[in-house]
Design a protein around this motif. Structure first.
Motif, PDB file in Angstrom:
ATOM      1  N   LYS A   1      23.270  96.829  17.206  1.00 50.40           N
ATOM      2  CA  LYS A   1      22.651  95.804  17.923  1.00 50.40           C
ATOM      3  C   LYS A   1      22.926  94.265  17.826  1.00 50.40           C
ATOM      4  N   GLU A   2      22.501  93.314  18.432  1.00 49.46           N
ATOM      5  CA  GLU A   2      22.590  92.062  18.249  1.00 49.46           C
ATOM      6  C   GLU A   2      21.771  91.657  17.027  1.00 49.46           C
ATOM      7  N   CYS A   3      22.272  91.018  15.999  1.00 59.36           N
ATOM      8  CA  CYS A   3      21.601  90.506  14.905  1.00 59.36           C
ATOM      9  C   CYS A   3      21.599  88.686  14.917  1.00 59.36           C
ATOM     10  N   TYR A   4      20.324  88.265  15.421  1.00 61.81           N
ATOM     11  CA  TYR A   4      20.244  86.886  15.734  1.00 61.81           C
ATOM     12  C   TYR A   4      20.064  86.197  14.567  1.00 61.81           C
ATOM     13  N   PHE A   5      20.610  85.048  14.257  1.00 58.33           N
ATOM     14  CA  PHE A   5      20.504  84.316  13.057  1.00 58.33           C
ATOM     15  C   PHE A   5      20.454  82.933  13.350  1.00 58.33           C
ATOM     16  N   PRO A   6      19.832  81.890  12.882  1.00 60.68           N
ATOM     17  CA  PRO A   6      19.768  80.496  13.172  1.00 60.68           C
ATOM     18  C   PRO A   6      20.883  79.663  12.421  1.00 60.68           C
ATOM     19  N   THR A   7      21.620  80.403  11.342  1.00 58.89           N
ATOM     20  CA  THR A   7      22.296  79.443  10.514  1.00 58.89           C
ATOM     21  C   THR A   7      23.921  79.532  10.801  1.00 58.89           C
ATOM     22  N   GLY A   8      24.230  79.839  11.931  1.00 55.42           N
ATOM     23  CA  GLY A   8      25.521  79.626  12.165  1.00 55.42           C
ATOM     24  C   GLY A   8      26.246  78.523  11.605  1.00 55.42           C
ATOM     25  N   PHE A   9      25.663  77.291  11.563  1.00 58.75           N
ATOM     26  CA  PHE A   9      26.243  76.032  11.185  1.00 58.75           C
ATOM     27  C   PHE A   9      26.566  76.207   9.772  1.00 58.75           C
ATOM     28  N   VAL A  10      25.822  76.829   8.920  1.00 55.39           N
ATOM     29  CA  VAL A  10      26.169  77.260   7.661  1.00 55.39           C
ATOM     30  C   VAL A  10      27.384  78.116   7.380  1.00 55.39           C
ATOM     31  N   VAL A  11      27.239  79.134   8.095  1.00 52.11           N
ATOM     32  CA  VAL A  11      28.404  79.888   8.022  1.00 52.11           C
ATOM     33  C   VAL A  11      29.772  79.586   8.539  1.00 52.11           C
ATOM     34  N   GLU A  12      29.710  78.922   9.661  1.00 49.11           N
ATOM     35  CA  GLU A  12      31.045  78.521  10.113  1.00 49.11           C
ATOM     36  C   GLU A  12      31.283  77.197  10.019  1.00 49.11           C
ATOM     37  N   GLY A  13      30.205  76.139  10.375  1.00 48.16           N
ATOM     38  CA  GLY A  13      30.243  74.771  10.043  1.00 48.16           C
ATOM     39  C   GLY A  13      30.709  74.220   8.691  1.00 48.16           C
ATOM     40  N   ILE A  14      29.866  74.921   7.619  1.00 48.23           N
ATOM     41  CA  ILE A  14      30.332  74.314   6.234  1.00 48.23           C
ATOM     42  C   ILE A  14      31.589  74.991   5.787  1.00 48.23           C
ATOM     43  N   THR A  15      31.925  76.194   6.333  1.00 49.52           N
ATOM     44  CA  THR A  15      33.078  76.797   5.905  1.00 49.52           C
ATOM     45  C   THR A  15      34.274  76.134   6.538  1.00 49.52           C
ATOM     46  N   SER A  16      34.118  75.661   7.895  1.00 51.49           N
ATOM     47  CA  SER A  16      35.107  74.788   8.647  1.00 51.49           C
ATOM     48  C   SER A  16      35.394  73.367   7.854  1.00 51.49           C
ATOM     49  N   TYR A  17      34.405  72.813   7.477  1.00 43.88           N
ATOM     50  CA  TYR A  17      34.375  71.478   6.694  1.00 43.88           C
ATOM     51  C   TYR A  17      35.046  71.783   5.381  1.00 43.88           C
ATOM     52  N   TYR A  18      34.596  72.730   4.644  1.00 47.89           N
ATOM     53  CA  TYR A  18      35.457  72.951   3.330  1.00 47.89           C
ATOM     54  C   TYR A  18      36.808  73.289   3.563  1.00 47.89           C
ATOM     55  N   GLY A  19      37.040  74.218   4.298  1.00 47.26           N
ATOM     56  CA  GLY A  19      38.488  74.449   4.504  1.00 47.26           C
ATOM     57  C   GLY A  19      39.557  73.581   4.700  1.00 47.26           C
ATOM     58  N   ASP A  20      39.199  72.480   5.370  1.00 49.00           N
ATOM     59  CA  ASP A  20      39.962  71.398   5.255  1.00 49.00           C
ATOM     60  C   ASP A  20      40.095  70.596   4.008  1.00 49.00           C
ATOM     61  N   LEU A  21      38.846  70.396   3.686  1.00 50.15           N
ATOM     62  CA  LEU A  21      38.603  69.477   2.669  1.00 50.15           C
ATOM     63  C   LEU A  21      39.258  70.017   1.159  1.00 50.15           C
ATOM     64  N   PHE A  22      39.343  71.138   0.916  1.00 47.04           N
ATOM     65  CA  PHE A  22      39.922  71.765  -0.076  1.00 47.04           C
ATOM     66  C   PHE A  22      41.361  71.497  -0.144  1.00 47.04           C
ATOM     67  N   LEU A  23      42.076  71.376   0.995  1.00 44.15           N
ATOM     68  CA  LEU A  23      43.587  70.848   1.313  1.00 44.15           C
ATOM     69  C   LEU A  23      43.759  69.589   0.769  1.00 44.15           C
ATOM     70  N   ILE A  24      42.816  68.639   1.061  1.00 45.36           N
ATOM     71  CA  ILE A  24      43.152  67.234   0.567  1.00 45.36           C
ATOM     72  C   ILE A  24      42.490  67.040  -0.793  1.00 45.36           C
ATOM     73  N   ARG A  25      41.646  67.774  -1.345  1.00 41.09           N
ATOM     74  CA  ARG A  25      41.224  67.802  -2.657  1.00 41.09           C
ATOM     75  C   ARG A  25      42.389  68.125  -3.665  1.00 41.09           C
ATOM     76  N   SER A  26      43.144  69.262  -2.998  1.00 40.30           N
ATOM     77  CA  SER A  26      44.147  69.750  -4.200  1.00 40.30           C
ATOM     78  C   SER A  26      45.314  69.158  -3.944  1.00 40.30           C
ATOM     79  N   GLY A  27      45.384  68.122  -2.931  1.00 43.77           N
ATOM     80  CA  GLY A  27      46.616  67.380  -2.784  1.00 43.77           C
ATOM     81  C   GLY A  27      47.681  67.987  -1.942  1.00 43.77           C
ATOM     82  N   VAL A  28      47.252  69.049  -1.394  1.00 51.45           N
ATOM     83  CA  VAL A  28      48.255  69.621  -0.284  1.00 51.45           C
ATOM     84  C   VAL A  28      48.409  68.857   0.770  1.00 51.45           C
ATOM     85  N   TRP A  29      47.274  68.261   1.297  1.00 55.86           N
ATOM     86  CA  TRP A  29      47.254  67.288   2.387  1.00 55.86           C
ATOM     87  C   TRP A  29      47.237  65.643   1.984  1.00 55.86           C
ATOM     88  N   LYS A  30      47.675  65.023   2.908  1.00 53.91           N
ATOM     89  CA  LYS A  30      47.426  63.483   2.490  1.00 53.91           C
ATOM     90  C   LYS A  30      46.334  63.051   3.602  1.00 53.91           C
TER      91      LYS A  30
END
Ligand code: ZN
Length: 578
Positions: free
Chosen positions: A294-323
């Motif tokens: 069944k559905e599993c409701y949770f309020p923290t989608g912004f932690v699961v997907e928001g923080i992951t989206s934010y860091y996914g790109d941030l790691f690319l500039i932190r590592s110098g792969v992106w400018k």
């Protein structure tokens, strides 16, 4: 979730007669200790928080005893089969499964490959989620198998049901494989489809973002990890996270060598890898363990997907792969998606997280939704900056994620609540940031209020431009689709909203037929009144619109300033670890 290795495994055999039909034949030998056995398929899959009801892809479900005598099978619920097992200790089950969805969470069969997400098609009993699973695959002899599960003689071995469904697989004779190592960990990259990358470059870039993630989190929870990448001939973008692997589906194949598509590949792979920590292990308590019925409701989608989206790109500039420009371009995609969507005035992140189960991932009602990805990533950015500010640059969101890992991910005994997350933020920032959570996470306060002053601190301006290419003066927008000019957006409560409807087809403007957006802009631009003829469900309709004095369509973007103060420069470098 302990594993009871003494239990008799659920043994499955997957084979097919004709790939063209896209039907898999699935056969299982399953112990039947009781009077009857309820075998089920999940109604959703981890990583996609909406109902999928995989039982609808099943045809011809049958059950037999050891002598091949049919057993009574009853349907009382949509996603399960009740088998009368009063006369047997083990049942033989057979069914056909329609494998024709080539997305990152689906199953696909054709002449080139067999691709399976076991969560779609392998049965479970709620009483026996802990039994080991063995899946034997009958594929052509030259097929190689890409999967995180242990493999022997084309049989995959899983500790239990959760382990199985967390391990998608691709079998094909045309799989390409390579690998790289970071510390003691090995990362495999598998590519299926019509693209051969510049392996040297790709492995160097993957190693870059992987190292940045390990540097931040301190350790990787597993010895090995597999990127399973499907390249398709049409435009597509989808990834799904797993604990020891990910599936990414991208296309079109002919554009994979362009900078844009290659950056998309890097961005999505970095995002999925960070999910190993954030959601596969650091998991909302409502998903611990997954209830697949069944559905599993949770309020923290912004932690699961928001923080992951934010860091996914941030790691690319932190590592110098992106400018800088590549990173800002990706950040601006979130800015555009969030700010150019009226849903932002109506829906908080917490509501959006729960209502994913209702809305799904596409827009059904205009202006109703916000994205836990786009708004979530911007809110993660705001939170990171607020923590840096309150701690005088001594702490950041990195510290929050490390604490989340040590408290909720590494022990892997329980999930976290929204309250737990807030408590860790308060510890790290030295301030509970109550107003931030009320405004940005639980409320609909416009994010400009935070983004504009915070980005200024690192010399980045939050910019808006009025869009007035033509129809925007009349507060609606047009898209060209399949040769038609269709109304694609209307400003709420504007003049246009009282006369036009979404998907009205524009036929003529001021007495002249219009066939292209350029013609339309010429005919309508700089006019104060527009006489339109639109086709609505096949009926022609005349509409007269006056230009609105206030144009509401704006574009929003971030721009790095030319001359940064020393303080701005210092903070920018600290944020991006340059
Ligand atoms: Zn994700």
């Amino acid at each position: 979730m302990s594993s009871s290795s003494n239990a008799t495994p659920y043994r499955f055999r997957i084979y097919y007669e004709s790939p063209a039909t896209q039907f898999l034949q699935i056969e299982a030998r399953i112990p039947a200790p009781g009077e009857h056995l309820l075998l089920r398929l999940p109604v959703w899959r981890p990583g996609r928080y909406e109902l999928a009801n995989y039982a609808k892809y099943v045809r011809d479900f049958r059950a037999y005893d050891a002598n091949g005598k049919p057993l009574n099978v009853k349907k009382y619920i949509k996603d399960g089969w009740y088998i009368d097992t009063s006369t047997v200790d083990e049942v033989l089950v057979q069914y056909d499964f329609y494998a024709n969805r080539l997305d990152a969470g689906g199953c696909w069969l054709d002449e080139e490959q067999l691709y399976i997400n076991f969560v779609n098609c392998i049965l479970f009993s709620e009483e026996a989620l802990d039994v080991p699973y063995e899946i034997s695959l009958e594929v052509p002899p030259d097929y190689e198998i890409a999967c995180a599960l242990p493999l022997k003689n084309k049989t995959l071995y899983a500790r239990n049901y959760y382990h199985l469904i967390d391990s998608p697989m691709i079998a094909s004779a045309t799989l390409k494989r390579n690998f790289y190592q970071v510390g003691q960990y090995t990362f495999y990259v598998w590519i299926q489809g019509n693209w051969t990358p510049d392996w040297h470059e790709l492995l160097r870039n993957f190693e870059g973002f992987t190292k940045a993630q390990l540097d931040m989190m301190g350790e990787f929870p597993f010895e090995e990890y597999h990127f399973l990448i499907q390249i398709v001939p049409y435009r597509f973008y989808h990834g799904v996270e797993h604990t020891e692997s990910t599936v990414v589906v991208l296309g079109p194949s002919e554009a994979m060598d362009t900078a844009d598509m290659y950056d998309e590949l890097l961005g999505i792979c970095s995002h999925e890898l960070f999910h190993v920590w954030n959601v596969c292990r650091i998991r909302p308590k409502e998903l611990f363990p997954y209830d697949l019925t069944k559905e599993c409701y949770f309020p923290t989608g912004f932690v699961v997907e928001g923080i992951t989206s934010y860091y996914g790109d941030l790691f690319l500039i932190r590592s110098g792969v992106w400018k800088y420009n590549q990173y800002l371009r990706e950040l601006n995609k979130y800015i555009k998606r969030h700010f150019e969507n009226y849903g932002r005035y109506h829906r908080s992140l917490v509501e959006a997280s729960v209502d994913l189960w209702l809305d799904g991932y596409s827009e059904v009602t205009p202006g109703r939704k916000v994205s836990i990805y786009a708004k979530g990533a911007l809110v993660a950015l705001i939170l990171d900056f607020l923590i840096r500010k309150h701690s005088n640059g001594k702490a950041s969101l990195d510290d929050v994620m490390r604490k989340m890992w040590h408290r909720f991910g590494k022990p892997f005994e329980k999930g976290y609540s929204l309250r737990d997350f807030k408590n860790i933020v308060a510890e790290v920032a030295g301030n509970p940031l109550e107003q931030f959570f009320a405004d940005c996470v639980e409320g609909v306060v416009p994010l400009e209020k935070y983004i504009e002053p915070l980005m200024e601190e690192v010399g980045i301006s939050f910019m808006t431009n009025y869009l007035n290419k033509g129809t925007e003066l009349f507060n609606f927008q047009i898209q060209q689709r399949e040769g038609k000019l269709l109304v694609s957006a209307i400003v709420p409560d504007s003049n246009a909203s009282r006369h036009l409807r979404l998907n009205d087809e524009l036929i003529a403007v001021n007495g002249k037929r219009t066939e292209t957006i350029e013609q339309l802009q010429q005919l309508i631009g700089a006019q104060t009144v527009a006489h339109l003829i639109v086709s609505r469900q096949g009926y022609l309709k005349e509409v007269q619109l006056e230009a609105d004095p206030v144009v509401s369509f704006k574009e929003y973007f971030l721009q790095l300033k030319n001359n940064l103060s020393q303080e701005q420069q210092k903070r920018l470098l600290a944020w991006l670890h340059q």
